[in-house]
Design a protein around this motif. Sequence first.
Motif, PDB file in Angstrom:
ATOM      1  N   LYS A  38     -24.171  26.984  -9.800  1.00 31.35           N
ATOM      2  CA  LYS A  38     -24.350  28.077  -8.837  1.00 31.35           C
ATOM      3  C   LYS A  38     -23.194  29.065  -8.871  1.00 31.35           C
ATOM      4  N   TYR A  39     -21.970  28.571  -9.069  1.00 31.94           N
ATOM      5  CA  TYR A  39     -20.786  29.423  -8.894  1.00 31.94           C
ATOM      6  C   TYR A  39     -19.997  29.687 -10.183  1.00 31.94           C
ATOM      7  N   TRP A  40     -20.545  29.345 -11.357  1.00 37.22           N
ATOM      8  CA  TRP A  40     -19.745  29.487 -12.570  1.00 37.22           C
ATOM      9  C   TRP A  40     -19.253  30.913 -12.823  1.00 37.22           C
ATOM     10  N   PRO A  41     -19.990  31.979 -12.456  1.00 36.86           N
ATOM     11  CA  PRO A  41     -19.414  33.317 -12.662  1.00 36.86           C
ATOM     12  C   PRO A  41     -18.103  33.519 -11.907  1.00 36.86           C
ATOM     13  N   ARG A  42     -17.990  32.931 -10.726  1.00 32.15           N
ATOM     14  CA  ARG A  42     -16.738  33.052  -9.966  1.00 32.15           C
ATOM     15  C   ARG A  42     -15.603  32.304 -10.663  1.00 32.15           C
ATOM     16  N   PHE A  43     -15.923  31.121 -11.193  1.00 33.91           N
ATOM     17  CA  PHE A  43     -14.895  30.369 -11.918  1.00 33.91           C
ATOM     18  C   PHE A  43     -14.389  31.183 -13.108  1.00 33.91           C
ATOM     19  N   CYS A  44     -15.323  31.794 -13.829  1.00 32.05           N
ATOM     20  CA  CYS A  44     -14.923  32.596 -14.993  1.00 32.05           C
ATOM     21  C   CYS A  44     -14.041  33.765 -14.579  1.00 32.05           C
ATOM     22  N   ARG A  45     -14.393  34.427 -13.489  1.00 28.84           N
ATOM     23  CA  ARG A  45     -13.582  35.551 -13.002  1.00 28.84           C
ATOM     24  C   ARG A  45     -12.188  35.090 -12.619  1.00 28.84           C
ATOM     25  N   ASP A  46     -12.095  33.952 -11.896  1.00 32.95           N
ATOM     26  CA  ASP A  46     -10.779  33.433 -11.484  1.00 32.95           C
ATOM     27  C   ASP A  46      -9.916  33.119 -12.695  1.00 32.95           C
ATOM     28  N   ILE A  47     -10.513  32.476 -13.702  1.00 27.42           N
ATOM     29  CA  ILE A  47      -9.758  32.074 -14.895  1.00 27.42           C
ATOM     30  C   ILE A  47      -9.345  33.302 -15.702  1.00 27.42           C
ATOM     31  N   THR A  53      -9.802  29.929   1.476  1.00 30.29           N
ATOM     32  CA  THR A  53      -8.823  30.447   2.437  1.00 30.29           C
ATOM     33  C   THR A  53      -7.790  29.422   2.869  1.00 30.29           C
ATOM     34  N   ASP A  54      -8.000  28.155   2.567  1.00 27.95           N
ATOM     35  CA  ASP A  54      -7.054  27.123   2.986  1.00 27.95           C
ATOM     36  C   ASP A  54      -5.693  27.391   2.333  1.00 27.95           C
ATOM     37  N   PRO A  55      -4.636  27.616   3.120  1.00 23.65           N
ATOM     38  CA  PRO A  55      -3.327  27.978   2.556  1.00 23.65           C
ATOM     39  C   PRO A  55      -2.768  26.928   1.602  1.00 23.65           C
ATOM     40  N   ALA A  56      -2.914  25.643   1.956  1.00 23.65           N
ATOM     41  CA  ALA A  56      -2.371  24.581   1.111  1.00 23.65           C
ATOM     42  C   ALA A  56      -3.071  24.554  -0.245  1.00 23.65           C
ATOM     43  N   ILE A  57      -4.402  24.732  -0.230  1.00 23.57           N
ATOM     44  CA  ILE A  57      -5.146  24.758  -1.489  1.00 23.57           C
ATOM     45  C   ILE A  57      -4.729  25.966  -2.325  1.00 23.57           C
ATOM     46  N   ARG A  58      -4.627  27.115  -1.692  1.00 24.81           N
ATOM     47  CA  ARG A  58      -4.265  28.323  -2.437  1.00 24.81           C
ATOM     48  C   ARG A  58      -2.901  28.158  -3.111  1.00 24.81           C
ATOM     49  N   ASP A  59      -1.943  27.609  -2.382  1.00 25.17           N
ATOM     50  CA  ASP A  59      -0.613  27.409  -2.965  1.00 25.17           C
ATOM     51  C   ASP A  59      -0.681  26.449  -4.147  1.00 25.17           C
ATOM     52  N   ALA A  60      -1.426  25.349  -3.975  1.00 26.89           N
ATOM     53  CA  ALA A  60      -1.501  24.332  -5.023  1.00 26.89           C
ATOM     54  C   ALA A  60      -2.191  24.877  -6.276  1.00 26.89           C
ATOM     55  N   VAL A  61      -3.308  25.586  -6.093  1.00 26.38           N
ATOM     56  CA  VAL A  61      -4.050  26.106  -7.247  1.00 26.38           C
ATOM     57  C   VAL A  61      -3.276  27.222  -7.935  1.00 26.38           C
ATOM     58  N   ASN A  62      -2.643  28.081  -7.148  1.00 27.03           N
ATOM     59  CA  ASN A  62      -1.899  29.198  -7.741  1.00 27.03           C
ATOM     60  C   ASN A  62      -0.707  28.735  -8.578  1.00 27.03           C
ATOM     61  N   ARG A  63      -0.275  27.504  -8.362  1.00 21.70           N
ATOM     62  CA  ARG A  63       0.825  26.983  -9.175  1.00 21.70           C
ATOM     63  C   ARG A  63       0.388  26.686 -10.613  1.00 21.70           C
ATOM     64  N   ILE A  64      -0.908  26.513 -10.816  1.00 27.57           N
ATOM     65  CA  ILE A  64      -1.395  26.178 -12.162  1.00 27.57           C
ATOM     66  C   ILE A  64      -2.289  27.257 -12.761  1.00 27.57           C
ATOM     67  N   LEU A  65      -2.818  28.177 -11.926  1.00 27.46           N
ATOM     68  CA  LEU A  65      -3.776  29.169 -12.406  1.00 27.46           C
ATOM     69  C   LEU A  65      -3.060  30.352 -13.043  1.00 27.46           C
ATOM     70  N   ARG A  66      -3.381  30.617 -14.295  1.00 32.66           N
ATOM     71  CA  ARG A  66      -2.828  31.749 -15.027  1.00 32.66           C
ATOM     72  C   ARG A  66      -3.967  32.473 -15.747  1.00 32.66           C
ATOM     73  N   PRO A  67      -3.851  33.785 -15.993  1.00 38.80           N
ATOM     74  CA  PRO A  67      -4.910  34.494 -16.719  1.00 38.80           C
ATOM     75  C   PRO A  67      -5.159  33.861 -18.094  1.00 38.80           C
ATOM     76  N   ASP A  68      -6.426  33.535 -18.362  1.00 35.77           N
ATOM     77  CA  ASP A  68      -6.778  32.908 -19.641  1.00 35.77           C
ATOM     78  C   ASP A  68      -8.146  33.432 -20.078  1.00 35.77           C
ATOM     79  N   PRO A  69      -8.184  34.646 -20.619  1.00 33.44           N
ATOM     80  CA  PRO A  69      -9.468  35.241 -21.023  1.00 33.44           C
ATOM     81  C   PRO A  69     -10.230  34.399 -22.047  1.00 33.44           C
ATOM     82  N   ALA A  70      -9.515  33.744 -22.942  1.00 33.36           N
ATOM     83  CA  ALA A  70     -10.196  32.943 -23.967  1.00 33.36           C
ATOM     84  C   ALA A  70     -10.954  31.783 -23.340  1.00 33.36           C
ATOM     85  N   LEU A  71     -10.325  31.094 -22.384  1.00 27.48           N
ATOM     86  CA  LEU A  71     -10.999  29.984 -21.702  1.00 27.48           C
ATOM     87  C   LEU A  71     -12.169  30.502 -20.877  1.00 27.48           C
TER      88      LEU A  71
END
Length: 447
Positions: free
Chosen positions: A102-111, A121-139
């Motif tokens: 259902k949500y794979w287009p959003r995952f692709c946009r985030d990646i 919107t959960d602050p703890a989740i956002r902090d945790a995910v942002n520590r590992i999420l980097r732009p990766d157009p190839a993925l």
Amino acid sequence: MSQFIPSIESGKKMLLLFAKSQTCTAGGIPARTVLTSVYNSRHFVERAPDLYTSPTEAILCPDLKQSMYAQLLCGIVKSAEVVVVGSIFASGFTRAINFLEKYWPRFCRDIRNGELDREVTDPAIRDAVNRILRPDPALAERVEEACRRKSWQGIIRDLWPNAKYIEVVATGTMAQYVPILEFYGDGLPLVCSSYASSECSFGINLNPICKPSEVAYTLIPTMAYFEFLPVDADDNCLVNLIDVKVGEEYEIVVTTHSGLYRYRVGDVLRVTGFKNRTPQFSFVRRKDVVLSIDTDKTDELELQTAVERAFGGLRPYGVTVAEHTSFADVTTIPGHYVLYWELRGGAEEVPASVFDDCCLVVEESLNGVYRQCRTAEGSIGPLEIKLVEEGTFDRLMDFAISQGASMDQYKVPKCLRPGPMVELMERSVKARFFSPKCPTWTSSMIL
């Protein structure tokens, strides 16, 4: 597992885990599920950081949608390192794949952009995910290419190319999810590694890469004091661990270190063999899950087998039953069995007569007492199949969780009782079909 799959400890596990909020008793004593207790424990929180792809903050988040989104996103971001995928139950992992669909287009946009979706919107989740999420157009391009395909056969292999197996409970009522997970996994083994409940841990599967239908658990005698009650026997006929007989079925009874004394867990097990002097068991069913209108008694395993036979009539049309449950409707005279089915797939419309035949196939597959009541005595009416809208069973789970069920431990109930859950199903019914005639029955069938 390392004995069967070498180097399995060198990668990460994408296990989707969900904690439930803690409650308190009237006396102020904390109360929570065993899995929630584990996830909140120091042992789990301070675990090796390379073990799981899911951040602890996502696992502990009470918002299931945000938790699911974050865990799947992190699992995809770290997909090159993932060697195991799964969840506690097969139903949970199946729902995760549906969520991804259902949500794979959003995952692709985030990646692609390296930015987490604003709806998380959960602050703890956002902090945790942002520590590992980097732009990766190839993925992002690789994920998009895999997900935009019309068929999702092998999607797990495509997204997690180094995965060695799918770790889920796929026995008992979870067996209905085996075909769809085999479709998504395209050859990846389904591993049912251990047998446990909230009461205690029972045992392990010494041959973890066997087929789910062949799973047998070897009980660990030091986990608790185990006794066994032969099915349909008097409550005083308890059998000790080493005295059970191969081929016989027993209800397991436990006395635990934490204080339960001769507690009937409610699981019925069949003895399949021994490891030295320790018995091995296959899970058969839950003892207390039955449909009954008159003198008939339909247990969970019997109903599951009958429904699976009926599914065969839909295969020529490319249709599968994604979820199902049942209800003994006694508001009609006579009462009758109702099966709720949520369908998936199929470009060709299925004729109504096919569903009528499915009703009859189910009835023909049930026991002699049911067919006697249905055919000879007329005390049970024609079996009914009701097709429900897509997403109905997701709403059923959401309702159960809102009433206190745990995401990790939730299982689709195979028999509903009158009340809000039946009302929810009824609001989603889009078509209904009845058995066109009585099933066959002779007096010899009752024996």
